[in-house]
Design a protein around this motif. Structure first.
Motif: not given
Ligand code: 8OG
Length: 158
Positions: A30, A95, A100, A102
Motif C-alpha cells: 500500500w 481503480e 487499487r 482504499e
C-alpha cells in the motif's frame, strides 16, 4: 545517480486513501500516489500528474510537507522523494491499471504492508507536521525483496 520522485498522500476526515500497487516496483504494498519527475515539469506538476494518472482525481489543495532521502549500502543510487499532503480534489478515486484505492482510518494504516520507512514519517504527515528524513537501506527493493533500513533519522521541521 540521483532520482527525483513524488509521493502524494490524500487525506480527508481522519482517513487516508492508499493504493495497493498492482504491478511493478512495490507490487503488493500500500502506498500513496507518485512517480518520477519528468524533464520538462516542476516537482509540483509531476506530483499532480501522477495523482491524476494513478487514481483519477485532480488535486486542489496540495502542499509539499516532507522530503525523504534514500541511499543504499549496495550502490550509488540516491532517491529524493518529495512528499505532498493533498486535502481536497476534484472527482472520485478510481481503480487504475497501477493501483487499487482504499480508505483507511488513521488508526488502521497497514504499516506492515507498506514500505519499511513509512511508519517513521507517515504519522507526522497525518499529524499535520512537516518533516525531513534520511534513510539508508541495505539495497533497493524489487519484486521479491523488501529493503531493510540500516540507519535513519527523521526530523520535524518547524
Ligand atoms: O514510478 P515508480 O512506481 O517507480 O515510483 C515509485 C513511487 O514509490 C514514488 O511515488 C516514490 C515511492 N517510493 C519510493 N520509495 C518509497 C518508500 O520507501 N516509501 C514510500 N511510501 N514510497 C516510496 O520510491
Amino acid at each position: 545517480m540521483k532520482k527525483i520522485l513524488t509521493l502524494a498522500m490524500l487525506v480527508k476526515d481522519g482517513r487516508i486513501l492508499l493504493g495497493l500497487k498492482k504491478r511493478g516496483f512495490g507490487e503488493g504494498l500500500w502506498n500513496g500516489f507518485g512517480g518520477k519527475v519528468e524533464a520538462k515539469e516542476s516537482i509540483q506538476q509531476a506530483a499532480k500528474r501522477e495523482v491524476e494518472e494513478e487514481v483519477g482525481v485532480i488535486p486542489i489543495q496540495m502542499d509539499e510537507v516532507g522530503l525523504l532521502n534514500f541511499t543504499f549500502e549496495s550502490e550509488q543510487l540516491e532517491l529524493e522523494v518529495h512528499v505532498f499532503r493533498v486535502g481536497s480534489w476534484e472527482g472520485e478515486p478510481v481503480e487504475t491499471e497501477e493501483m487499487r484505492p482504499e480508505w483507511f482510518s488513521y488508526v488502521d494504516v497497514p504499516y506492515d504492508k507498506m514500505w519499511p520507512d513509512d511508519v517513521y514519517w507517515l504519522p507526522l504527515l497525518l499529524n499535520r507536521k512537516k518533516f525531513q528524513g534520511d534513510f539508508h537501506f541495505d539495497r533497493p527493493s524489487d519484486l521479491n525483496y523488501k529493503s531493510k533500513i540500516l540507519r535513519q533519522t527523521v526530523e520535524v521541521i518547524l
